[in-house]
Design a protein around this motif. Structure first.
Motif, PDB file in Angstrom:
ATOM      1  N   ILE A  15      -3.842  15.105   9.106  1.00  0.00           N
ATOM      2  CA  ILE A  15      -4.167  15.919   8.068  1.00  0.00           C
ATOM      3  C   ILE A  15      -3.333  15.336   7.084  1.00  0.00           C
ATOM      4  O   ILE A  15      -1.934  14.596   7.223  1.00  0.00           O
ATOM      5  N   HIS A  59       9.908  23.522   3.956  1.00  0.00           N
ATOM      6  CA  HIS A  59      10.833  24.291   3.246  1.00  0.00           C
ATOM      7  C   HIS A  59      10.460  25.751   3.277  1.00  0.00           C
ATOM      8  O   HIS A  59       9.813  25.955   2.696  1.00  0.00           O
ATOM      9  N   LEU A  87       7.502  26.333   1.056  1.00  0.00           N
ATOM     10  CA  LEU A  87       7.386  25.877  -0.157  1.00  0.00           C
ATOM     11  C   LEU A  87       6.842  24.252  -0.128  1.00  0.00           C
ATOM     12  O   LEU A  87       6.572  23.509  -0.998  1.00  0.00           O
ATOM     13  N   SER A  88       6.904  23.850   1.130  1.00  0.00           N
ATOM     14  CA  SER A  88       6.140  22.643   1.464  1.00  0.00           C
ATOM     15  C   SER A  88       5.951  22.277   3.003  1.00  0.00           C
ATOM     16  O   SER A  88       6.259  23.164   3.785  1.00  0.00           O
ATOM     17  N   GLY A  89       5.112  21.321   3.269  1.00  0.00           N
ATOM     18  CA  GLY A  89       4.854  20.751   4.435  1.00  0.00           C
ATOM     19  C   GLY A  89       3.787  21.719   5.218  1.00  0.00           C
ATOM     20  O   GLY A  89       3.253  21.455   6.628  1.00  0.00           O
ATOM     21  N   VAL A  90       2.953  22.413   4.489  1.00  0.00           N
ATOM     22  CA  VAL A  90       1.656  22.989   4.973  1.00  0.00           C
ATOM     23  C   VAL A  90       0.534  22.722   4.199  1.00  0.00           C
ATOM     24  O   VAL A  90       0.589  22.278   3.045  1.00  0.00           O
ATOM     25  N   PHE A  91      -0.901  22.557   4.646  1.00  0.00           N
ATOM     26  CA  PHE A  91      -1.898  22.503   3.978  1.00  0.00           C
ATOM     27  C   PHE A  91      -3.293  23.073   4.621  1.00  0.00           C
ATOM     28  O   PHE A  91      -3.129  23.121   5.910  1.00  0.00           O
ATOM     29  N   ARG A 126       3.003  14.203   0.022  1.00  0.00           N
ATOM     30  CA  ARG A 126       4.480  13.799   0.416  1.00  0.00           C
ATOM     31  C   ARG A 126       4.634  12.470   0.114  1.00  0.00           C
ATOM     32  O   ARG A 126       5.691  12.006  -0.307  1.00  0.00           O
ATOM     33  N   VAL A 153      -2.264  24.812   7.946  1.00  0.00           N
ATOM     34  CA  VAL A 153      -1.345  24.126   9.137  1.00  0.00           C
ATOM     35  C   VAL A 153      -0.118  23.271   8.769  1.00  0.00           C
ATOM     36  O   VAL A 153      -0.208  22.895   7.689  1.00  0.00           O
ATOM     37  N   THR A 154       0.653  22.938   9.589  1.00  0.00           N
ATOM     38  CA  THR A 154       1.809  22.114   9.246  1.00  0.00           C
ATOM     39  C   THR A 154       1.245  20.538   9.292  1.00  0.00           C
ATOM     40  O   THR A 154       0.195  20.335   9.862  1.00  0.00           O
ATOM     41  N   THR A 155       2.078  19.788   8.201  1.00  0.00           N
ATOM     42  CA  THR A 155       1.143  18.440   8.255  1.00  0.00           C
ATOM     43  C   THR A 155       2.038  17.388   8.546  1.00  0.00           C
ATOM     44  O   THR A 155       1.754  16.204   8.475  1.00  0.00           O
ATOM     45  N   GLY A 156       3.175  17.899   9.084  1.00  0.00           N
ATOM     46  CA  GLY A 156       4.173  16.764   9.760  1.00  0.00           C
ATOM     47  C   GLY A 156       5.039  16.459   8.825  1.00  0.00           C
ATOM     48  O   GLY A 156       6.206  15.635   9.108  1.00  0.00           O
ATOM     49  N   THR A 157       5.208  16.842   7.726  1.00  0.00           N
ATOM     50  CA  THR A 157       6.187  16.770   6.654  1.00  0.00           C
ATOM     51  C   THR A 157       7.142  17.795   6.358  1.00  0.00           C
ATOM     52  O   THR A 157       6.925  18.867   7.081  1.00  0.00           O
ATOM     53  N   PRO A 158       8.405  17.416   5.872  1.00  0.00           N
ATOM     54  CA  PRO A 158       9.363  18.628   5.793  1.00  0.00           C
ATOM     55  C   PRO A 158       8.519  19.874   5.391  1.00  0.00           C
ATOM     56  O   PRO A 158       8.054  20.057   4.229  1.00  0.00           O
ATOM     57  N   GLN A 207       6.671  13.196  17.809  1.00  0.00           N
ATOM     58  CA  GLN A 207       6.072  14.399  17.016  1.00  0.00           C
ATOM     59  C   GLN A 207       4.782  14.581  17.211  1.00  0.00           C
ATOM     60  O   GLN A 207       4.116  15.806  16.950  1.00  0.00           O
ATOM     61  N   ASN A 254      13.305  12.728   7.076  1.00  0.00           N
ATOM     62  CA  ASN A 254      13.556  12.989   5.658  1.00  0.00           C
ATOM     63  C   ASN A 254      15.041  12.896   5.108  1.00  0.00           C
ATOM     64  O   ASN A 254      15.382  13.466   4.243  1.00  0.00           O
ATOM     65  N   SER A 260       8.385  12.070  11.258  1.00  0.00           N
ATOM     66  CA  SER A 260       9.203  12.351  10.058  1.00  0.00           C
ATOM     67  C   SER A 260      10.585  12.330   9.858  1.00  0.00           C
ATOM     68  O   SER A 260      11.142  12.785  11.080  1.00  0.00           O
ATOM     69  N   TYR A 277      -0.974  11.694  11.176  1.00  0.00           N
ATOM     70  CA  TYR A 277      -0.669  12.984  11.183  1.00  0.00           C
ATOM     71  C   TYR A 277      -1.948  13.604  11.634  1.00  0.00           C
ATOM     72  O   TYR A 277      -2.014  15.058  12.020  1.00  0.00           O
ATOM     73  N   TRP A 279      12.553  17.288   0.520  1.00  0.00           N
ATOM     74  CA  TRP A 279      11.271  17.976   0.975  1.00  0.00           C
ATOM     75  C   TRP A 279      10.439  18.110  -0.234  1.00  0.00           C
ATOM     76  O   TRP A 279      10.751  18.182  -1.433  1.00  0.00           O
ATOM     77  N   GLY A 280       9.332  18.394  -0.125  1.00  0.00           N
ATOM     78  CA  GLY A 280       8.295  18.697  -1.121  1.00  0.00           C
ATOM     79  C   GLY A 280       7.234  17.713  -1.425  1.00  0.00           C
ATOM     80  O   GLY A 280       7.117  16.465  -1.100  1.00  0.00           O
ATOM     81  N   GLU A 281       5.921  18.485  -1.737  1.00  0.00           N
ATOM     82  CA  GLU A 281       4.724  17.382  -2.240  1.00  0.00           C
ATOM     83  C   GLU A 281       4.500  17.392  -3.515  1.00  0.00           C
ATOM     84  O   GLU A 281       5.024  18.365  -4.301  1.00  0.00           O
ATOM     85  N   PRO A 340       4.202  23.830  -4.904  1.00  0.00           N
ATOM     86  CA  PRO A 340       5.124  24.607  -5.930  1.00  0.00           C
ATOM     87  C   PRO A 340       6.403  24.026  -6.418  1.00  0.00           C
ATOM     88  O   PRO A 340       6.844  24.091  -7.652  1.00  0.00           O
ATOM     89  N   PRO A 398       2.358  18.074  13.409  1.00  0.00           N
ATOM     90  CA  PRO A 398       1.244  18.328  12.662  1.00  0.00           C
ATOM     91  C   PRO A 398       0.242  19.235  13.248  1.00  0.00           C
ATOM     92  O   PRO A 398       0.128  19.149  14.380  1.00  0.00           O
TER      93      PRO A 398
END
Lengths: 363, 363, 363, 363
Positions: free
Chosen positions: C122, B87, B68-72, C130, B80-85, D359, C4, C2, C120, C15-17, C21, B32
């Motif tokens: 964040i 896409h 499409l995911s994983g940033v905030f 997520r 920045v990346t959040t550590g989640t997947p 991670q 997944n 993570s 994380y 993937w996806g929050e 989107p 992240p």
């Protein structure tokens, strides 16, 4: 990280150091009902075993395999696999640890001494510890089990080049492979290599080699695109063998020098509409999947790093030193790598066969 | 089996066919807090993008990446990346499916047409479907993320040989790489290649190539013996790229022709007691672990199988036919393979960095 | 870390929050040739879809699935799987991000807000990012594909307890499940739950639930001892669902209160010598392998953590605060968990079927 | 399929049958530099060892662990882990195979006899072979190594219920656990259990039990959403233990009977702004990540299936029979499951700690 498991469905995990009490391998995912005794494994161990000629290390190891789990007598009294983990263990019997006392502190150039220390902060320096080629004994044992899963496939590896001296491909006679100490299919080349390798041995030098491996009988359809293609699994497998520096499938780097016309493997249908190939530049794969042709792979072995000529090096304290290796080493490690290449081919193909069956139901 | 995930801790999974609506990659295990926007990825996409010169396929793809995911946005408003997947998706915009109608039934030699049918019993034949090099767009996108994890490493790939014509290694100037359409670091070779590649293009032929990749700044200690050695992970990664037939680390097959003395990389201590190497025959690894030297890898690409010369082949009904490919293809697929080789190097190193940290806590 | 991806051979990666989107899932290892269109998936999405009664969240999501890869028309024109990765994507359409502005800084007790930040540094706080149960939409989509791999198995989940009020097991009628908004197989219990759940909803409280899932038709032999036993894979799968706190196989915790005699599932042979069981305390597994009986699993869902009653909490700055959640939440999240439990059962069984086939060749 | 490896980064692989020559475990990915001798492991073996009271099986096993690889003396002469695979082996010394001759053909109800045959077509019937709880000796050995990786965590398991008779939670005194043969923290309950268990033993019956395990000192942040959540990894781990039928985290199934208000774990900040929790209904996890509270898990063990009362069963030939088990069995297998539950908790937490470090770099 350490990562000592290979395979996706048919998996094996090796353990053990060169001068520990023993080494071994746990095989998981093996189909049940396959006849397996220690006698089925031992011939492959013997082919890899050191101390059999003056061209290989004089370390004497019995390399007796014991099966400690995963087999049982079936109703006919035949010992077969049960589908549970098979543990194969080999005791280390000839461990002259004193030979290695000098290198406890001095890093042998080209060996993993420095990198293991850099990574782990500690290493079993005796005989290279975990980084010793002795680990490959466990793979050869596992490879014998893998072969039993793919009886339709015939795997043959041979040395095709030592110190830059190549075999004559027109003179290849696979029956010759077991008739000389070099796994050489060309009797004339074998004669030349006697001199070349003996010269390196006497002068305390070492030589590289190239090993070729052919798997006949692989049906079309094995391979797991995109990230477990047959080619990439083979490349990965071969590059885990000690002293390997390169892998080719089919024409390999030579293919990069051909035109599309020269490299094309034309197909014509046989009576069943299956392809008959005019050539095998591709080495038996397309798109990472077997074509039905022989799978051909070549592996480059560097010269053994252990040589008598002193080489500049450093100690674990960061001081300058010089290292010359006096142990009982192979003047050409590629020779004894040949049975290991065969084993890795078998292990990859067995895994791919089961993977293919998982997804498609096909063999 | 299909197996579309690569990596141990930093993992990515690609999906998509050449002529489907889109393709993409899911990255899992990314640390992240790493700044990441589409602008950080796009330059790498553009380097791989087709249609940029007459020496590569004329397919026109915008190759716009969407995250499409994983940033905030973090507290400072930086995405920045959040550590989640994560896409990443790329739409396919220029899909002339009609070009491929002829090959719905006829297997193109050297392509994966026959093997996909043999394995799966069905294939998306449009543009090669899943076996198309278009899949590598997803890897290049993932590679851009991987680079952000290893800022200490500088990765440079270049073409060192086309159709057997090699660069002059004394003339290597890395600044040249972006100055010609061949990723060639030798301006004279680039001039020669204009003629060679254009000749192949005009005659409907194709050429092979060798791509070299150097990673500077890799600290000593990365690599996961025995079965995820740095060398084997690189070999595996590179051999998943379309049209690759060989991989070398360091001197590779040439090392098999050296003596132990010639191949030795002598070490002397620097002021901190760390090794300074006199040479890098090993290509930056020993025992499967990085030495602190540049990691050097070479990859052989076969000539594109799509050529205008008719080649004997068979149909899916098992009849004889001849195939000549009229699509918009690369006369030398190795050229556009260069950014993909870079991406795979980054993806392997990022994974190994995190694996190393997991076990040892070290960077 | 993570992680997944779920599954060994039949694998899926989501993937996806919640308020990104879109969200999606990549399915890898799916057998080829299986008919699959969006119409086959949509009914399962609709069963999980929010906003269908006053007893679940009023978030309105169309939850339209798009298949973006991995399918192609076969020779008969039927769209089937090709064996390559299947990407299913669902756009998020009703994302009222403003609802969540208050919780950007305040950690909702019982939610993952604090732990994601602790891990994380964040988090995407909008709707839980997520960690939102919205991720389960991707699983339900994947589960629809899994079902197509195991047509011999019929999977049925239902709610057997809400807020401590249990169904009458003698009154179970599986046809009732779709006749009430609670997936309740007991019409009288469904009546009672209307009041109970509505009461909780009106008072801004929430209730827990227990979901039971039965898989009929699983043949004897599925399961991968010791560390991928059918039981442990199910337990793992179910405990990844949001708000789950417990899993039972067969009699579960009640079995711990029985004697060996009471718990024994006696067997008698049928005409083919196959076992007929007198009872199913074991829930269809022995030694981690299916027995041929129905596989029975129960999952405990805690009450939704989002309640209107203020609860003491802390902010991301470490200050004391109180949190009451005003969003559009489920008064009983276990209800909408029912289709997710079904999906996870299907996903585990499909994987185990392929794993079993890999090793034994059997179905 | 067989799948005998557990863990993502810190992985272990077990092998061996109940009545084979030995059993063992290969641990891979262990950090280097951790002091480890056989003396560090043996106490955990002894706690699990059979034959220590009349309440457990009278099988007499020394359960002496040997470390066969992965350790070496550091510069101070202390034996430490080297980061390479650690193989722990335990010889089977008391294998009265004759006890089991009767069950070679007859399937013991509740055991894995029938399912192993249904899956693999063959089984080592002696003592249950691979499905024997003897396999858990290997886990307990591995668990001792895992504990050394997480010195910040204190793990305590105890039996909280036997045959439906529960401990008084107000009477819990952890010092009592080692003072009775039941791992019981309530001295009064221990007294009662003497009678209950002895009664079952004398009558040839058996009893179930519930084991609770608490891990103190787990920092906030461990866990790998979505598919390797701390909860799901624990559930998976616990459900691989022989005879387990259910797993709960925190309040578990009881949470399903609480309202949101009752179940809320309110937080207030401590002087550093870290949360202080008013309760721990959640059992130390939120969103699959540790909260900093004790991690609490409960595991249901069914009554031992081996009982003296004859139960209807079938033979491997498909004939009707009756089975009563005369071997040396545990009247309450949950008792000896207690050290195994502790070991699995340690193994999961060690893996999650390393995953988290990979991670995020954090501990």
């Amino acid at each position: 990280m350490s990562f000592n498991t290979f395979g996706r469905v048919f998996r094996f995990t090796t353990w053990g150091e060169s001068h520990g009490p023993a080494l071994g391998v746990v095989i998981d995912g093996c189909p049940p009902g396959i006849p397996l005794t220690e006698k089925d494994i031992q011939p492959f161990m013997d082919a890899r075993r050191p101390g059999q000629s003056k061209y290989t290390t004089q370390r004497q190891e019995a390399d007796q395999v014991r099966i400690l789990s995963g087999v049982f007598a079936n109703d006919e009294g035949v010992q077969v696999t049960t589908g549970t983990p098979i543990h194969l263990m080999i005791e280390n019997t000839d461990q002259r640890s004193k030979d290695y006392s000098e290198i406890a502190k001095a890093y042998r150039p080209g060996h993993a001494d420095y990198t293991y220390d850099a990574k782990y902060g500690i290493r079993d320096y005796r005989g290279g510890g975990r980084s010793s080629a002795r680990e490959t004994a466990a793979r050869v044992a596992a490879g014998a089990v893998a072969r039993a899963i793919i009886p339709e496939v015939k795997i043959t590896a041979f040395v095709c080049e030592i110190g830059g001296d190549k075999i004559d491909r027109d003179a290849i006679n696979l029956d010759e492979i077991t008739q000389n100490p070099f796994f050489c299919p060309d009797s004339w080349a074998a004669k030349r290599w006697e001199q070349i390798v003996d010269g390196a041995r006497k002068s305390g030098s070492s030589l590289g080699a190239v090993v070729e491996c052919v798997a006949d009988g692989v049906p079309a359809g094995w391979g797991a695109p995109i990230y477990a293609k047959l080619d990439s699994e083979l490349a990965s497998a071969m590059m885990t063998i000690n002293a390997t520096k390169g892998v080719e499938i089919g024409d390999g780097f030579e293919a990069a020098r051909l035109t599309g016309e020269q490299n094309a493997d034309a197909m014509t249908p046989d009576e069943n509409g299956k392809p008959v190939y005019a050539s095998n530049h591709a080495g038996g794969t397309a798109g990472g999947i077997s074509t039905g042709q022989p799978v051909v792979c070549r592996v480059a072995f560097k010269p053994t790093s252990s040589i008598l000529t002193p080489v500049d090096s450093i100690t674990s304290d960061g001081d300058a030193t010089q290292v010359r290796t006096k142990g009982r080493h192979d003047p050409c490690v590629g020779i004894r790598g040949t049975p290991v290449v065969e084993a890795m081919m078998a292990l990859v193909l067995a895994d791919q066969k089961l993977l293919h069956r998982a997804q498609t139901g096909g063999e």
